[in-house]
Design an enzyme around this catalytic site. Structure first.
Site, PDB file in Angstrom:
ATOM      1  CD  GLU A  39      -3.079  -0.742   0.090  1.00  0.00           C
ATOM      2  OE1 GLU A  39      -3.279   0.444  -0.257  1.00  0.00           O
ATOM      3  OE2 GLU A  39      -3.666  -1.707  -0.433  1.00  0.00           O
ATOM      4  CB  SER A  47     -54.323 -22.317  41.841  1.00  0.00           C
ATOM      5  OG  SER A  47     -55.689 -22.605  41.650  1.00  0.00           O
TER       6      SER A  47
END
Length: 736
Positions: free
Chosen positions: A109, A404
């Site tokens: 690069e 319940s």
């Protein structure tokens, strides 16, 4: 002699001497023109510089720049649960990156990175000439610093204006930062395909290792991907990836960045990316709950801040919970196939193994939560059978009638207000008029049990006694039975709020039977009151949140709230132990869980919802089973048969490695007495059914049983018609 006349063209021209060329004047004029042109050029450059500097982005944000990072959610043991991100990135320091990586990047690069001031003139000249010849931008000359400037501050459009800005920014960046700092920013910022940014995330994706562990060949592969990550990714095209990697290695060898031996070893290394099988997400419903909470608190910053979120989840218990839910529901789908159509298996096959995503499903569903009894830490959460098929969290979002399972809250209110497990009430048919309607509640088994103690009524989950308790609690709050009921219901609602239930609760008699829609997490939290001597612990999902610099930005301590007196809680735990050992929860013992535990079943009308909530000294847990779109599961599908097995299987596995622990004994404010189970008074010599009972001190009976005065007492007849007084009035025959 004839006169000769010459024409002008025959006249010899007169010789004229040429003037000397004025070199000095030329030099002066040239110098003046050169100086003028220089000033014009400099002025032009200055004008261009000013023009572009005017709207050039400031690099000041780089001083505090933090690249977008992944927020990671961890379980209690440090294992990763989930990740939240805009860009999948894990920033690392430059010294954690292998030197081969930076050398590979520079080789392909920016060979002169450590020499230029941010721009490289030779490359710019070459690129400019090529672009002029082509009539368009065909070649770039960007250095690493310029690429970084473009990525952070500019667009990717190809024109000279952007290139000039890019170069100016690069010069500024180079002036402000060291070369290694620039490389660190660059390698943490760049995209490497498949949604990952930065070398650390790329290394984990492609090689399943940290960046610091990468080989030379792997470093070269990543460096080669920078130009076109999707093209050169080995997951897209191994041949192109290898060709590009080899180019990087050749450049490194030519530059002298690697030796011949290193080069040969790397070039001979095959390209084999690690194809990791996608792991099934751990606890997706838990993770989604945490994500939702964090998003509300931290906003979009959450997805780029790189937080570390440490949760309370126990992965081992989570696996136990998921297995227990699926095992139980598959068994019932198999054993009762005609009732549970379609089964989950049939539903998935119908859509070729990729069922549509949505909130609700047509097959049998379940949910489960377990929290630590002492801290409230949520250790396991199952919000459904498959998060991919339905992201609706039935453990936290669903509010279903609890049946319940709500009765212990009614009984706790009574015990905390002077009632005792030995109080006797009459289970017989009742009617109540509300407006133009007449309500005739019944028991689950459609039978009547006569005079029973409160302990026995809770064991057998007798509806009529729970309803009558409301009237007894509100007897001082009105003038008629409707007002008594409403007053008692309001008192129960007050206790429910103390115990952590925030759902809407209406002050009607049906409240005692669990008619309200309540979430599973609220019910489990409420039952933690019994496991903690009257102190409720709030469920905690997140222990702490740490930012990327290691600062703790959120820490959640155990949150405790007084809900019941320790004595009332102790009595209620004893009563709920009886419900497991002798009542509707006795299947817990049949399933093989023999540790000390307490709990209560719950079933709603038409068998549409089944519950079991229970606790041990270590954990409080609850399970729910039903259909998303409410419909009957069929007769017999009660909490004790279909929800309880999930709880029992989980608890057996969860307690395998834990020491046996009993519920803590409470002596202060507690008394014991042997009572007659038929009368509720102190047992006499002729009482055929007696037991030791516990009482909140001051509520124990002071009279002896006056039913069994002789060995020949007609117990059955007296059993049905006896009404105890015990020093205070108990209205067993309410007038409706």
């Amino acid at each position: 002699m004839e006169k000769v006349v010459y024409s002008p063209r025959h006249v010899r021209p007169k010789f004229r001497r040429k003037k000397r060329f004025d070199w000095a004047a030329l030099f002066i004029w040239g110098l003046l023109i050169g100086i003028f042109m220089l000033f014009m050029t400099l002025g032009g450059i200055y004008g261009v510089f000013n023009y572009y500097m005017h709207d050039l982005p400031s690099i000041a944000p780089l001083e505090s720049y933090e690249p977008k990072a992944v927020t990671k959610i961890y379980a209690a043991d440090g294992s990763l649960i989930s990740e939240l991100f805009e860009e999948r990135r894990t920033p690392i320091k430059f010294d954690k990156m292998p030197s081969e990586l930076s050398q590979a990047v520079l080789a392909i690069e920016d060979k002169h990175f450590y020499e230029h001031p941010g721009v490289y003139t030779n490359s710019i000249i070459k690129a400019t000439l090529e672009n002029i010849r082509a009539g368009r931008v065909v070649r770039g000359a960007s250095t690493i610093t310029q690429q970084l400037a473009r990525t952070l501050f500019l667009s990717r459009e190809q024109n000279y204006s952007r290139k000039i800005r890019e170069a100016l920014l690069a010069l500024e960046i180079e002036h402000a930062y060291t070369k290694n700092e620039i490389l660190e920013l660059y390698l943490n910022q760049y995209y490497f395909g498949f949604g990952v940014y930065g070398v650390e995330a790329a290394s984990v994706l492609y090689f399943n290792k940290h960046a610091s562990e990468m080989t030379l060949a792997e470093c070269a592969l990543l460096a080669g991907m920078l130009k076109r990550p999707n093209v050169y990714s080995p997951m897209n095209d191994i041949a192109k990836a290898k060709k590009r990697r080899d180019l990087v290695l050749n450049e490194m060898l030519r530059d002298g960045r690697v030796t011949e031996i290193q080069y040969k070893e790397a070039i001979d290394t095959p390209v084999h990316p690690v194809y990791r099988k996608r792991k099934k997400s751990m606890a997706p419903y838990f993770a989604e709950y945490v994500r939702s909470y964090l998003t509300k608190k931290y906003g979009d910053e959450l997805f780029r801040a790189g937080y570390k979120v440490y949760t309370t989840l126990d992965p081992k218990l989570q696996r136990f919970a998921e297995i227990a839910v699926e095992n139980t529901l598959v068994k019932f789908e198999t054993d009762y196939k005609s009732r549970f159509k379609p089964t989950r298996e049939e539903y998935v096959k119908q859509f070729f193994d990729t069922p549509p995503e949505g909130s609700l499903t047509p097959y049998l569903q379940g949910a489960f939560i377990c929290i630590d009894a002492k801290t409230g830490y949520v250790r396991a959460l199952v919000g459904g059978r498959s998060f991919e098929e339905s992201n609706w969290n039935r453990a936290t979002q669903s509010k279903r009638q609890v049946g319940s399972a709500f009765k212990p809250i009614v009984y706790a209110t009574a015990i905390d207000n002077g009632f005792t497990p030995a109080d006797v009430m009459l289970d017989a048919p009742i009617e109540q008029k509300w407006g133009d309607d007449i309500w005739k509640p019944t028991n689950y088994d459609n039978e009547w049990h006569g005079a029973v103690t409160l302990r026995h009524a809770l064991n057998k989950s007798i509806n009529i006694i729970a309803i009558k308790l409301l009237g007894e609690l509100g007897r001082s709050m009105g003038k008629n039975e409707n007002e008594f009921m409403s007053g008692g219901a309001r008192q129960v609602i007050d206790y429910a709020r103390r115990m952590g239930i925030s759902a809407q609760l209406d002050p009607y008699p049906a409240l005692a039977l669990g008619s309200a829609g309540i979430s599973l997490i609220e019910m489990v939290s409420a039952y933690s009151t019994f496991a903690n001597n009257g102190i409720r612990v709030e469920p905690i999902f997140i222990a702490k949140v740490v930012d990327r610099d290691g600062r703790v930005i959120e820490q959640n301590a155990v949150r405790k709230n007084d809900a019941l007196t320790p004595q009332a809680s102790y009595v209620m735990t004893s009563m709920l132990e009886s419900a497991v050992n002798h009542g509707t929860g006795r299947n817990v013992r049949k399933k093989g869980f023999d540790r000390p535990c307490a709990g209560k079943t719950g079933t709603t009308n038409d068998y549409s919802d089944a519950w079991f909530i229970g606790f041990t000294p270590q954990y409080v847990a609850g399970s729910w089973v039903g259909f998303d779109k409410m419909r009957s599961m069929g007769r017999g599908m009660v909490g004790g048969s279909i929800a309880l097995p999930i709880w029992a299987e989980f608890m057996i596995n969860a307690h395998k490695d834990l020491p046996v622990q009993n519920f803590a004994e409470l002596t202060e404010g507690i008394s014991h007495a042997v009572i007659c189970e038929r009368s509720g008074f102190l047992a006499g010599p002729y009482c055929d059914r007696s037991r030791e009972e516990i009482f909140v001190k001051g509520t124990e009976p002071i009279r002896s049983c006056d039913i069994h005065l002789t060995p020949m007492a007609t117990q059955e007849e007296d059993f049905w018609h006896y009404t105890p007084s015990k020093g205070r009035e108990i209205h067993n025959e309410l007038e409706f």
